[in-house]
Design an enzyme around this catalytic site. Structure first.
Site, PDB file in Angstrom:
ATOM      1  N   ASP A 137      91.940 -67.284  58.637  1.00 35.54           N
ATOM      2  CA  ASP A 137      91.659 -66.142  59.506  1.00 35.54           C
ATOM      3  C   ASP A 137      90.946 -66.675  60.825  1.00 35.54           C
ATOM      4  O   ASP A 137      89.783 -67.263  60.834  1.00 35.54           O
ATOM      5  CB  ASP A 137      90.806 -64.974  58.915  1.00 35.54           C
ATOM      6  N   ASP A 193      98.353 -58.699  59.477  1.00 38.61           N
ATOM      7  CA  ASP A 193      98.999 -57.295  60.192  1.00 38.61           C
ATOM      8  C   ASP A 193      99.960 -57.739  61.015  1.00 38.61           C
ATOM      9  O   ASP A 193     100.171 -56.985  62.196  1.00 38.61           O
ATOM     10  CB  ASP A 193      97.797 -56.352  60.484  1.00 38.61           C
ATOM     11  N   CYS A 221      97.252 -51.184  61.943  1.00 33.25           N
ATOM     12  CA  CYS A 221      96.218 -50.173  61.751  1.00 33.25           C
ATOM     13  C   CYS A 221      95.181 -50.112  62.916  1.00 33.25           C
ATOM     14  O   CYS A 221      94.532 -49.203  63.302  1.00 33.25           O
ATOM     15  CB  CYS A 221      95.364 -50.463  60.494  1.00 33.25           C
TER      16      CYS A 221
END
Ligand SMILES: [Zn+2]
Length: 259
Positions: free
Chosen positions: A59, A127, A185
């Protein structure tokens, strides 16, 4: 296995079909988790605690206050720090017996491939559809099983694509890359525990893929849909699309590495 490990893992080792051999398979395995957000946090926590020998956490993003309701490895003190690095510190507190490597730069299809070649299982916890299709394509080439998960608003989904089997479908058989919208989201919202449910299911699927205690016909290329509003789970069988842009005519040519 030493006394600490025997005591630590005893409850899972007494499960039929798991046994001490299953624990040893876990400790000799490497799982790559792409995305350490709402799905990656619970998935990594369960995999680390269960004794997966090596985790690679990818990440490039930093922790924000609005992440905290669902990204449960992080605290207010971690804001602006890199997610993968903070996650590594937290997970090693829970289980110092495992190895954790972090990737903190943004990955594309090319830079992702060497890491996928080192992994036994890949968890797609991102995502972004670009990252999802890059992971799908790299796992297809390497014949590495991919666990796909997604969560939004009050719904979640999870699918296992075990590319060790030629007949497995892929993400491209499920979604058309060209008509996917970034319905993340960020824009649509999410109730925190939904990511917990799906992230935990992803960890479970990874453990099952490693240990082998699953019914292949019931598990591979199946999409589980969770609808919290209606308190329901549905399972859809995915069929390999012969015209899929991602998996039709794929050449399996990446060699596995052991380091
Ligand atoms: Zn496909």
């Amino acid at each position: 296995m030493n006394d600490n490990q025997l005591e630590r893992y005893c409850r899972q080792m007494i499960v039929s079909g798991f046994d001490i051999e299953g624990q040893e398979l876990l400790s000799n395995s490497t799982v790559l988790i792409i995305g350490m957000g709402g799905l990656g946090c619970p998935a990594a926590q369960y995999l680390a605690s269960s004794g997966v020998g090596k985790l690679i956490l990818a990440d490039y993003d930093t922790i924000e206050l609005s992440n905290l309701p669902r990204q449960i490895l992080y605290t207010e003190n971690d804001i602006n720090k890199n997610k993968a690095e903070v996650a590594k510190q937290r997970l090693l507190l829970s289980n110092p017996n495992i190895q954790i490597k972090t990737i903190t730069q943004k990955l594309d299809k090319k830079s992702l491939q060497p890491y996928i070649a080192k992994a036994d299982i890949v968890l797609d916890c991102t995502d972004s559809f670009d990252s999802r299709f890059a992971a799908n394509q790299s796992c297809l080439l390497a014949k590495t099983p991919l666990v796909f998960g997604a969560a939004i608003r009050m719904q979640g989904q999870i699918a296992v694509f075990d590319f060790r089997y030629e007949e497995s479908s892929c993400l491209g058989c499920l979604y058309d890359k060209n008509s996917c919208s970034e319905d993340s989201c960020l824009y649509s919202g999410i109730i925190g525990p939904i990511t917990g449910v799906i992230g935990s299911m992803m960890a479970l699927a990874a453990i099952q893929l490693i240990v082998g205690n699953y019914n292949l016909q019931a598990f591979n290329s199946k999409l589980l849909l969770f609808d919290a509003k209606n308190w329901s789970w549905n399972k859809v069988a995915l069929t390999k699309n012969q015209h899929c842009n991602e998996c039709s005519g794929i050449v399996h040519n990446l060699e596995k590495t052991t380091s």
